[in-house]
Design a protein around this motif. Sequence first.
Motif, mmCIF file in Angstrom:
data_model
loop_
_atom_site.group_PDB
_atom_site.id
_atom_site.type_symbol
_atom_site.label_atom_id
_atom_site.label_comp_id
_atom_site.label_asym_id
_atom_site.label_seq_id
_atom_site.Cartn_x
_atom_site.Cartn_y
_atom_site.Cartn_z
ATOM 1 N N THR A 12 34.764 38.693 43.662
ATOM 2 C CA THR A 12 33.747 38.521 42.610
ATOM 3 C C THR A 12 34.040 37.287 41.749
ATOM 4 O O THR A 12 33.166 36.435 41.554
ATOM 5 C CB THR A 12 33.722 39.789 41.717
ATOM 6 O OG1 THR A 12 33.422 40.907 42.549
ATOM 7 C CG2 THR A 12 32.681 39.675 40.624
ATOM 8 N N ILE A 13 35.242 37.196 41.237
ATOM 9 C CA ILE A 13 35.585 36.076 40.357
ATOM 10 C C ILE A 13 35.889 34.825 41.183
ATOM 11 O O ILE A 13 35.400 33.731 40.890
ATOM 12 C CB ILE A 13 36.799 36.433 39.460
ATOM 13 C CG1 ILE A 13 36.498 37.684 38.613
ATOM 14 C CG2 ILE A 13 37.215 35.255 38.594
ATOM 15 C CD1 ILE A 13 35.325 37.579 37.660
ATOM 16 N N TYR A 54 47.181 33.783 55.937
ATOM 17 C CA TYR A 54 48.597 34.073 56.206
ATOM 18 C C TYR A 54 48.865 33.880 57.702
ATOM 19 O O TYR A 54 47.965 34.096 58.529
ATOM 20 C CB TYR A 54 48.913 35.494 55.751
ATOM 21 C CG TYR A 54 48.693 35.660 54.271
ATOM 22 C CD1 TYR A 54 49.708 35.420 53.351
ATOM 23 C CD2 TYR A 54 47.418 36.009 53.768
ATOM 24 C CE1 TYR A 54 49.491 35.534 51.982
ATOM 25 C CE2 TYR A 54 47.193 36.118 52.395
ATOM 26 C CZ TYR A 54 48.229 35.881 51.519
ATOM 27 O OH TYR A 54 48.005 35.977 50.162
ATOM 28 N N ASP A 88 44.055 43.135 40.325
ATOM 29 C CA ASP A 88 45.049 43.386 39.274
ATOM 30 C C ASP A 88 46.450 43.617 39.853
ATOM 31 O O ASP A 88 46.630 44.476 40.710
ATOM 32 C CB ASP A 88 44.665 44.639 38.463
ATOM 33 C CG ASP A 88 43.253 44.532 37.880
ATOM 34 O OD1 ASP A 88 42.562 43.542 38.144
ATOM 35 O OD2 ASP A 88 42.866 45.468 37.158
ATOM 36 N N ARG A 170 30.425 48.667 32.318
ATOM 37 C CA ARG A 170 29.739 48.950 33.590
ATOM 38 C C ARG A 170 30.714 49.707 34.496
ATOM 39 O O ARG A 170 31.916 49.435 34.487
ATOM 40 C CB ARG A 170 29.240 47.644 34.242
ATOM 41 C CG ARG A 170 30.340 46.604 34.554
ATOM 42 C CD ARG A 170 30.953 46.832 35.912
ATOM 43 N NE ARG A 170 31.997 45.904 36.243
ATOM 44 C CZ ARG A 170 33.295 46.139 36.113
ATOM 45 N NH1 ARG A 170 33.718 47.261 35.565
ATOM 46 N NH2 ARG A 170 34.187 45.250 36.527
ATOM 47 N N ASP A 173 31.225 46.658 39.736
ATOM 48 C CA ASP A 173 30.442 45.461 40.050
ATOM 49 C C ASP A 173 29.433 45.830 41.141
ATOM 50 O O ASP A 173 29.666 46.779 41.904
ATOM 51 C CB ASP A 173 31.361 44.333 40.541
ATOM 52 C CG ASP A 173 32.215 43.778 39.412
ATOM 53 O OD1 ASP A 173 31.867 44.012 38.239
ATOM 54 O OD2 ASP A 173 33.232 43.120 39.697
ATOM 55 N N ARG A 175 28.783 44.925 44.066
ATOM 56 C CA ARG A 175 29.185 45.052 45.472
ATOM 57 C C ARG A 175 30.242 46.152 45.702
ATOM 58 O O ARG A 175 30.630 46.413 46.830
ATOM 59 C CB ARG A 175 29.700 43.712 45.985
ATOM 60 C CG ARG A 175 31.081 43.371 45.472
ATOM 61 C CD ARG A 175 31.387 41.894 45.570
ATOM 62 N NE ARG A 175 32.815 41.670 45.412
ATOM 63 C CZ ARG A 175 33.639 41.406 46.400
ATOM 64 N NH1 ARG A 175 33.196 41.316 47.630
ATOM 65 N NH2 ARG A 175 34.914 41.216 46.172
HETATM 66 P P1 NAD Z 1 37.780 41.404 43.884
HETATM 67 O O1 NAD Z 1 38.364 42.628 44.457
HETATM 68 O O2 NAD Z 1 36.304 41.251 43.840
HETATM 69 O O3 NAD Z 1 38.354 40.118 44.624
HETATM 70 C C1 NAD Z 1 39.699 39.954 44.904
HETATM 71 C C2 NAD Z 1 39.828 39.286 46.256
HETATM 72 O O4 NAD Z 1 41.189 38.965 46.494
HETATM 73 C C3 NAD Z 1 39.354 40.171 47.410
HETATM 74 O O5 NAD Z 1 38.511 39.403 48.234
HETATM 75 C C4 NAD Z 1 40.658 40.524 48.137
HETATM 76 O O6 NAD Z 1 40.476 40.702 49.511
HETATM 77 C C5 NAD Z 1 41.483 39.283 47.853
HETATM 78 N N1 NAD Z 1 42.924 39.456 47.966
HETATM 79 C C6 NAD Z 1 43.672 40.538 47.666
HETATM 80 N N2 NAD Z 1 44.970 40.289 47.896
HETATM 81 C C7 NAD Z 1 45.047 39.016 48.354
HETATM 82 C C8 NAD Z 1 46.102 38.191 48.778
HETATM 83 N N3 NAD Z 1 47.370 38.607 48.746
HETATM 84 N N4 NAD Z 1 45.813 36.929 49.207
HETATM 85 C C9 NAD Z 1 44.545 36.490 49.237
HETATM 86 N N5 NAD Z 1 43.496 37.234 48.851
HETATM 87 C C10 NAD Z 1 43.755 38.479 48.412
HETATM 88 O O7 NAD Z 1 38.392 41.280 42.403
HETATM 89 P P2 NAD Z 1 37.733 40.547 41.171
HETATM 90 O O8 NAD Z 1 36.783 41.478 40.519
HETATM 91 O O9 NAD Z 1 37.281 39.189 41.557
HETATM 92 O O10 NAD Z 1 38.984 40.465 40.188
HETATM 93 C C11 NAD Z 1 39.962 39.460 40.324
HETATM 94 C C12 NAD Z 1 40.701 39.322 39.013
HETATM 95 O O11 NAD Z 1 39.746 38.958 37.995
HETATM 96 C C13 NAD Z 1 41.366 40.602 38.507
HETATM 97 O O12 NAD Z 1 42.506 40.245 37.767
HETATM 98 C C14 NAD Z 1 40.318 41.200 37.586
HETATM 99 O O13 NAD Z 1 40.850 42.073 36.618
HETATM 100 C C15 NAD Z 1 39.771 39.926 36.944
HETATM 101 N N6 NAD Z 1 38.430 40.051 36.402
HETATM 102 C C16 NAD Z 1 37.474 40.763 37.060
HETATM 103 C C17 NAD Z 1 36.217 40.870 36.491
HETATM 104 C C18 NAD Z 1 35.147 41.696 37.124
HETATM 105 O O14 NAD Z 1 34.374 42.307 36.418
HETATM 106 N N7 NAD Z 1 35.052 41.730 38.441
HETATM 107 C C19 NAD Z 1 35.917 40.237 35.280
HETATM 108 C C20 NAD Z 1 36.901 39.455 34.683
HETATM 109 C C21 NAD Z 1 38.168 39.378 35.236
#
Ligand code: NAD
Length: 340
Positions: A12-13, A54, A88, A170, A173, A175
């Motif tokens: 997402t981010i 990897y 996280d 919320r 997200d 998805r």
């Molecule tokens: P997400 O689950 O949507 O995306 C994370 C991605 O990282 C996934 O595609 C996953 O497959 C990948 N991933 C996991 N381990 C990995 C690794 N070792 N190497 C490479 N890729 C890897 O998560 P998100 O919602 O984008 O959140 C990411 C960060 O942003 C978190 O710290 C979250 O707290 C923070 N954040 C999220 C939101 C939100 O609402 N979604 C808002 C602000 C901050």
Amino acid sequence: MVIRIGLMGYGTIGKRVADAVMAMDDMELVGVIKQTPDYESEVAINKGIRLYTYDDKISKFEKLGIKVAGTVNDLIKSVDVMIDATPDGVGAENKVKIYEPMGLRAVFQGGEEAEVADVSFNALANYDMAIGRRFVRVVSCNTTALSRLIGAFLVHGYRIRRVRAYLVRRGADPREFKKGPINDVVFNPATVPSHHGPDVMTVIPTVDVVTMAVAVPTTMMHLHMVNMEFDGQITRGEAVKVLEETPRVLLFNTAFRKFDSLAQIIEWARDIGRLRGDVMENAVIEDSITVFQNELFLMQGVHQESIVVPENIDAVRAMFRLTDKWSSIRKTDSALNLVT
Ligand code: NAD
């Protein structure tokens, strides 16, 4: 100077930060580390993004005909900084296993503990604290929105005695099909404060912030109900002026413009052609802005999927001393076509 950026985690981010980096003329997205070959990998490649993975995952990508540009090590050797947008706790592991041993700099997200970085960051509130730092944490969506709101008044010279904020989060997200609730209001947590208030104070330690939070069945946005007590008087007109003048804050009017819900704010973003319907600004409900003597009340919508995106860009500029706070905010917002 063009900063070479690698991105770890294309969720997402991460996918939004990748697009934002590609829109900047002082940054280059060298590549993205993906661990799963999926539709998102194909979308990324079609956008011209180089994928890295990897060593033990390369064959999985090749089997599906998805071309990778190299391994994690290959990417890491060719970047100045990694933006880590993994779930996280994974960022903290990556710091120990990869970034520290390789002498790399990194930007982390708000799902990591504050201790992961030298500074917890919000561009408006504490850009200067990140100047020259090696590890910076962009705080979470809720913390970013509260830090911007409080920062707006501090930047304008107001003194704030305390902030009390009630967060309606919320549930997931859009998805995230395995998360909820789908028919409940979840205490998130029941104890006070929720982690958000103390987290805001990692960015703005001078203001006393207490928060309570629940989670509800929507994927649109978070809603904050905020009460700020000032040291001295403030009028409604002054509060509106501060918010109008603050970058990354938009006012949505219910009486005239007929914004009656968060869904309509997202619809507006879609209608005006925002990529993915993103609202990277605090969406303050103009009609909710009310002042009783020295107390301000308001509601704001927080688009959790995108609000932290411009902050990631500014964090990189601060770390590499590319420019000052206001120039960076203006440059980011202009490249991302944010209304100011
Ligand atoms: P997400 O689950 O949507 O995306 C994370 C991605 O990282 C996934 O595609 C996953 O497959 C990948 N991933 C996991 N381990 C990995 C690794 N070792 N190497 C490479 N890729 C890897 O998560 P998100 O919602 O984008 O959140 C990411 C960060 O942003 C978190 O710290 C979250 O707290 C923070 N954040 C999220 C939101 C939100 O609402 N979604 C808002 C602000 C901050």
